[in-house]
Write an enzyme that holds these catalytic residues in place. Structure first.
Site, mmCIF file in Angstrom:
data_model
loop_
_atom_site.group_PDB
_atom_site.id
_atom_site.type_symbol
_atom_site.label_atom_id
_atom_site.label_comp_id
_atom_site.label_asym_id
_atom_site.label_seq_id
_atom_site.Cartn_x
_atom_site.Cartn_y
_atom_site.Cartn_z
ATOM 1 C CD GLN A 84 3.581 -2.061 6.627
ATOM 2 O OE1 GLN A 84 3.409 -2.938 7.461
ATOM 3 N NE2 GLN A 84 4.779 -1.638 6.271
ATOM 4 C CD GLN A 117 1.321 2.482 4.672
ATOM 5 O OE1 GLN A 117 0.523 3.144 5.327
ATOM 6 N NE2 GLN A 117 2.520 2.164 5.135
ATOM 7 C CG ASP A 118 2.953 -0.946 2.008
ATOM 8 O OD1 ASP A 118 3.369 0.111 1.514
ATOM 9 O OD2 ASP A 118 3.374 -1.404 3.076
ATOM 10 C CG ASP A 156 5.838 3.837 0.534
ATOM 11 O OD1 ASP A 156 6.164 4.865 -0.080
ATOM 12 O OD2 ASP A 156 6.125 3.640 1.729
ATOM 13 N NE ARG A 165 7.914 6.686 1.382
ATOM 14 C CZ ARG A 165 7.527 6.752 2.645
ATOM 15 N NH1 ARG A 165 8.011 7.686 3.440
ATOM 16 N NH2 ARG A 165 6.646 5.906 3.132
#
Length: 530
Positions: free
Chosen positions: A324, A346-347, A368, A436
């Protein structure tokens, strides 16, 4: 004498109702039905009194939890790891925001013409705050597991009693959300004719966004070469007024600013204006792998309401292997971003809470890379998947709604879902999905957008097992491109082929984020309908 007795009787009955409510809230689960209020109430005014009493009770619990976190932080002191200390700091900040949101919700309920949708948004933000607090205490193994989420996190390092207090706060807030169902309220944003800017953008802000930079019309200038008022963004932000009700513009000249920026809740109505994507760049490299929580890994974190950014790049260059690493985190109500880019892996964008709007922005990431639990619309944006780690799947969104009554979700309209140049040569080696379900009632819709061929025909990815497949809401409407074919899409109960424009319009700028009420004040162009 009879009038006095009637007044006293009414006062006694109200106190009894409040007592029963508090007792009720302390014993029921979060599956509370709004119709259960009927055993206590007969009018919307009575329900409002009950909801206010419930929120006041919740505020007391939040203050107690905050005191307990402070006590434990002081007692543990130097024995805490850097990440654990960050998690405690996150919680104290988030609990402080929770009291503010709950207090604001009460003010709205007590106003002459309360907007119930706004009350729901403030309560929703408090749910997000308590969950984010818990997220900070997740173990290394959990965060490194791409199937980790709040529902099964073990909250390492935090006392079980504190964990239970957070769940208790969430339960009370969910019950208040349920009771709001019985209060008549105005319907969020009606559709209007297509206009250049949303209505919550004022005329003066509109001019700032449309027109080239005029240094005589900005409040402070940041320039690394010394030609402005300050050489760093942090210095300029410190000089900005607190609790401003008028726009305060900080012009950030061309350059790469190696800073982590936190815009406090007191810094309201701040606007950052740069010289363009890739020209004015705010860059840092905090990541989970380096001991930061996702919340505090952000290159730029915004809490103050009414934040606007134009012609900037927000970059977290920690790298694809650092888990993250957030480029932007916004919990700023009525925040808006125009012609900006957001770059990480990520993120990338943590659309944490409240109402947010992104227009003509470029977003780059791998896993994500748009996540959180705001009510957020991405309009005319380009979402670029980057090359992930070996054997890693690409997921564009992970929306975090945990209660069906929350008015939150991700809406992507008239946008492009693409592969970044670095991914195209190896695109066949990776599977990519639209989203998701991070939480039980995850909600994401994609409408009238171009979806390229990197998206797997199933379209959407499970989180773990059958989690949330019946309760999520994933919708697609009139998309085009090779990845938009619905023939082999998932067959989950929660997946929706949106058939009508009326249904799709529920997720447009007008109804979904009430853009007709606030975007005009930002000056960002927008389209209310789809």
């Amino acid at each position: 004498m009879n009038n006095l007795m009637r007044k006293e009787s009414k006062h006694i009955i109200l106190n009894l109702m409040i007592f029963l409510l508090i007792f009720f809230l302390s014993t029921v689960s979060s599956s509370y039905s709004p119709h259960e209020t009927q055993r206590f109430t007969t009018s919307s005014d009575d329900i409002t009194d009950l909801v206010v009493a419930a929120i006041n009770q919740t505020i007391s619990k939040v203050n107690l939890s905050s005191s307990n976190f402070s006590y434990l932080l002081n007692r543990l002191g130097s024995s805490l790891s850097h990440r654990e200390r960050c998690a405690f700091d996150d919680c104290l900040e988030l609990l402080d925001d929770t009291v503010f949101d709950l207090t604001t919700a009460i003010s709205e309920l007590r106003s002459h013409s309360p907007e119930i949708h706004n009350v729901k948004m403030f309560l929703s933000a408090t749910l997000t705050n308590t969950r984010t607090c818990l997220d900070g205490f997740a173990s290394n193994d959990e965060v490194e597991d791409e199937n980790w989420n709040y529902n099964n996190n073990k909250t390492y390092g935090v006392a079980e009693s504190l964990k239970e207090s957070l769940f208790n706060i969430s339960s009370h807030v969910k019950n208040s959300l349920a009771m709001l169902e019985d209060i008549p309220g105005n319907i969020p944003g009606k559709l209007e004719e297509d206009v250049a800017f949303p209505m919550w953008v004022s005329g003066s802000d509109r001019n700032l966004l449309q027109d080239p930079v005029d240094e005589s019309k900005v409040d402070l200038v940041v320039a690394q070469n010394g030609t402005g008022n300050y050489t760093t963004i942090g210095e300029a932000l410190s000089a900005a007024p607190n609790s401003s009700e008028t726009r305060f513009v900080i012009y950030i000249k061309c350059g790469v600013y190696l800073e982590n920026i936190e815009i406090a809740r007191e810094k309201t109505m701040i606007m950052f204006v740069g010289d363009g994507i890739g020209q004015t760049v705010i860059k840092a490299n905090r990541s989970y792998a380096d001991g930061w929580t996702a919340f505090h890994s952000a290159t730029v974190g915004v809490r103050g309401s009414g934040f606007i950014a134009k012609d900037l790049s927000f970059v977290n260059d920690a790298g694809r292997t650092r888990y993250q690493a957030v480029a932007l985190r916004s919990s700023s109500d009525h925040s808006a971003f125009y012609r900006c880019s957001f770059e990480s892996y990520q993120d990338t964008i943590y659309a944490h809470s409240h109402k947010q709007f992104y227009r003509e922005c470029d977003i780059y990431g791998t896993v994500d890379f748009i996540f959180g639990d705001a009510s957020v619309v991405f309009q005319n944006c380009s979402l670029f998947a980057r090359r992930p780690n070996p054997n890693q799947r690409i997921i564009y969104t992970a929306q975090g709604r945990e209660d069906s009554r929350q008015p939150t979700g991700i809406s992507i309209i008239n946008s492009k879902i693409l592969a970044a140049p670095e991914l195209i040569p190896v695109q066949a080696n990776f599977k990519a999905y639209l989203g998701r379900p991070w939480q039980l009632f995850s909600r994401t819709v994609i409408m009238k957008s171009f979806i390229d061929d990197l998206i797997d025909p199933a379209g959407w990815l499970k989180w773990k097992g059958d989690f949330a497949l019946e309760t999520l809401f994933y919708g697609e409407y009139m998309n085009e491109g090779p990845g938009s074919n619905l023939t082999n899409r998932v067959q989950w109960p929660g997946f929706k082929r949106i058939e009508t424009e009326e249904e799709a319009a529920e997720f447009s700028v007008g109804p979904f984020i009430e853009g007709n009420k606030w975007l005009n004040s930002t000056g960002i162009p927008y389209t209310l309908d789809i």
